[in-house]
Scaffold this active site. Structure first.
Site, PDB file in Angstrom:
ATOM      1  N   ASP A  63       0.838  -1.345  -0.140  1.00 17.80           N
ATOM      2  CA  ASP A  63       0.091   0.272  -0.067  1.00 17.80           C
ATOM      3  C   ASP A  63       0.896   1.487  -0.073  1.00 17.80           C
ATOM      4  O   ASP A  63       1.918   1.456  -0.678  1.00 17.80           O
ATOM      5  CB  ASP A  63      -0.790  -0.066   1.120  1.00 17.80           C
ATOM      6  CG  ASP A  63      -2.232   0.465   0.843  1.00 17.80           C
ATOM      7  OD1 ASP A  63      -2.418   1.762   0.693  1.00 17.80           O
ATOM      8  OD2 ASP A  63      -3.237  -0.264   0.918  1.00 17.80           O
ATOM      9  N   HIS A  95      -3.566   6.145   3.270  1.00 18.88           N
ATOM     10  CA  HIS A  95      -4.490   4.546   2.931  1.00 18.88           C
ATOM     11  C   HIS A  95      -3.891   3.232   3.664  1.00 18.88           C
ATOM     12  O   HIS A  95      -4.688   2.571   4.013  1.00 18.88           O
ATOM     13  CB  HIS A  95      -4.540   4.685   1.515  1.00 18.88           C
ATOM     14  CG  HIS A  95      -5.510   3.898   0.927  1.00 18.88           C
ATOM     15  ND1 HIS A  95      -5.174   2.355   0.796  1.00 18.88           N
ATOM     16  CD2 HIS A  95      -6.572   3.795   0.547  1.00 18.88           C
ATOM     17  CE1 HIS A  95      -6.138   1.423   0.347  1.00 18.88           C
ATOM     18  NE2 HIS A  95      -6.777   2.531   0.105  1.00 18.88           N
ATOM     19  N   SER A 286     -11.565  -1.058  -0.586  1.00 20.01           N
ATOM     20  CA  SER A 286     -10.248  -1.167   0.227  1.00 20.01           C
ATOM     21  C   SER A 286     -10.183  -1.417   1.615  1.00 20.01           C
ATOM     22  O   SER A 286      -9.436  -2.104   2.228  1.00 20.01           O
ATOM     23  CB  SER A 286      -9.628   0.322   0.044  1.00 20.01           C
ATOM     24  OG  SER A 286      -8.646   0.441  -1.092  1.00 20.01           O
TER      25      SER A 286
END
Length: 494
Positions: A63, A95, A286
């Site tokens: 990520d 994220h 996600s």
């Protein structure tokens, strides 16, 4: 181009603990427990009344990096590496830190939120560059690194657009496929977000993103708290395997993103309610995928001997079917394009192991999902092999074999009566079966069923690809036997 899939971007035997089945989960005692409604819907800890002793499982988060100094991750990180420059311990995007918190934020330190997989140790791979782009080469290298570091589970909350009707839009990457297959061959469970239609030509989008749409990858869709499927969650009748909560998710953010200017109460509080708008809402596939990743880590903590396809099977078959009765008016009974097998149910998945539910044998020939380097090489003929197929997870097995010009190939397939399998032989030079032209098909069996036969005399010498293809959906995995024989070339007439 790969994007982050959120809106805007050892024990030798079962270690279930000393107690039997529990009617009440051990409590989430973290201060922000009330915000983690998804733990209740996942039945995250309902299998135990107190934390059991589980084997440690390495979980890779590929990520944007992580805020490694956040107290939530103290002692939770095994290793890290950046594949795009900069430090993996710094996450300017947020994220990766959000995803990592769902999986493995310390559940017992009295700070913030609880990660679902309390037995996980994180492997952090930073693949988001300074331009907000994930280079395919960086992603592939990160997947291979994670596999070599011993990852039991790999989380890919990222995606590239898939459009089988438009090759110019389709983001298929051979390097991504080969990296995923490599990790799978090393024993890693691969979990990916199916993607969000907000980055697609239409909304919702009817195809799962890559890598969720690759063989041996668990593709995860999103659910609202009421059981409905949000419009942003991509649909796909084959590659959506599971669903998990993916709207209004609460998790960790990097401390550098907390906004204490507008809310002084946020000072020193690195959680999503104090972050940028895209994290305050916490929407995206996600954030559904890491819940499934955490569940896989718990299962491997119970029994480290489980093969990746067995973990996938348990999570899928233990899921709660989503229908109008439990909130999904668009979902039909049984597997569907919105939620796959249904909503993640961790407690029921654990019960499959506790109660000794018969698991399918692992497919030891994987990866064998395409032509070229992805095919399983048969070697010298004749050979008889035993393998398995599952229409939903592994509908095609491909075997490479060498034929000299004029030699005759005979393939005999024996499978269960319920099977709808067929045999296809592809010519030398075929690279990808999904997009191969009709002229690349050298021969096929006449019909589909449990018993099939194919014969072919080679016009040209070279490496051919024999495919066993499952044509129809079934809840059952088909175990089959394949015998492959080559006969000498017929002598030329005098």
């Amino acid at each position: 181009m790969r994007r982050l899939a959120a809106l805007g971007f050892a024990c030798a035997a079962l270690c279930l603990g000393a107690e039997g089945p529990s009617a009440q989960a051990f409590p989430n005692s973290q201060p922000d427990a009330a915000r983690q409604w998804y733990l209740t819907q996942d039945n995250a800890w309902s299998a135990w009344s107190r934390p059991p002793t589980l084997a440690t499982v390495k979980v890779a988060v590929i990520d944007s990096g992580i805020d490694a100094g956040d107290p939530a991750f103290a002692g939770q990180i095994a290793a890290g590496r950046s594949f795009v420059g900069g430090s993996w311990q710094v996450d300017t995007n947020g994220h990766g830190t959000f995803v990592a918190g769902i999986i493995a934020a310390n559940a017992f330190n009295g700070i913030g939120v609880a990660g679902i997989a309390f037995n996980a140790k994180l492997l952090i791979a930073k693949v988001l560059d300074s331009e907000g782009v994930i280079p395919p080469g960086a992603e592939a290298s990160a997947i291979r690194w994670a596999a070599n570091e011993g990852a039991g589970v790999i989380n890919l909350s990222l995606g590239g657009l898939r459009d089988p009707n438009n090759p110019e839009l389709d983001g298929y990457s051979r390097s991504e496929l080969e990296a995923v297959e490599y990790a799978y061959s090393k024993g890693a469970v691969i979990v990916a977000a199916v993607g969000n239609g907000t980055t697609a030509p239409t909304h919702p989008w009817p195809f799962a993103d890559y890598p969720a749409a690759l063989p041996n990858v668990l593709g995860v869709a999103a659910l609202n708290e009421d059981g409905s499927v949000p419009n942003f969650s991509n649909r796909d009748p084959v590659y959506v395997d599971l669903a998990a909560p993916g709207a209004g998710i609460f998790s960790t953010i990097p401390r550098n993103l907390e906004d204490s200017a507008d809310d002084p109460g946020c000072a020193g509080d690195p959680y999503s309610n104090c972050g940028p708008a895209e994290f305050q809402s916490g929407d995206g596939t996600s954030f559904a995928a890491p819940q499934v990743t955490a569940a896989a880590a718990l299962l491997l903590g119970i029994d480290p001997r489980l093969a990746p396809d067995q973990v996938d099977w348990i999570l899928e078959r233990s899921a709660t079917d989503m229908t109008a009765a439990n909130g999904c008016a668009e979902c039909g009974v049984g597997r569907d394009a919105l939620t796959g097998w249904g909503r993640l149910d961790i407690a029921r998945a654990v019960s499959f192991l506790r109660e000794g539910v018969a698991l399918p044998p692992p497919d030891v020939l994987e990866p064998d999902d395409d032509a070229g380097s992805q095919a399983h090489a048969l070697g010298a003929l004749p050979q008889t092999i035993t393998s398995s197929e599952d229409y939903w997870d592994n509908a095609s097995d491909v075997f490479a074999l060498t034929l000299r010009r004029g030699k005759e190939l005979v393939a005999l397939l024996t499978g269960p009566a319920h099977a709808t399998m067929t045999l296809r032989l592809w010519r030398p030079g075929t690279v990808r079966l999904e997009t191969a032209p009709a002229a690349a098909l050298a021969a096929s069996s006449v019909a589909a069923g449990g018993d099939q036969q194919l014969s072919y005399r080679a016009i040209d010498g070279g490496v051919y690809y024999l495919e066993v293809l499952d044509l129809a959906p079934s809840r059952r995995r088909a175990i089959y036997h394949l015998t492959v024989i080559d006969r000498p070339a017929t002598p030329a007439p005098a």
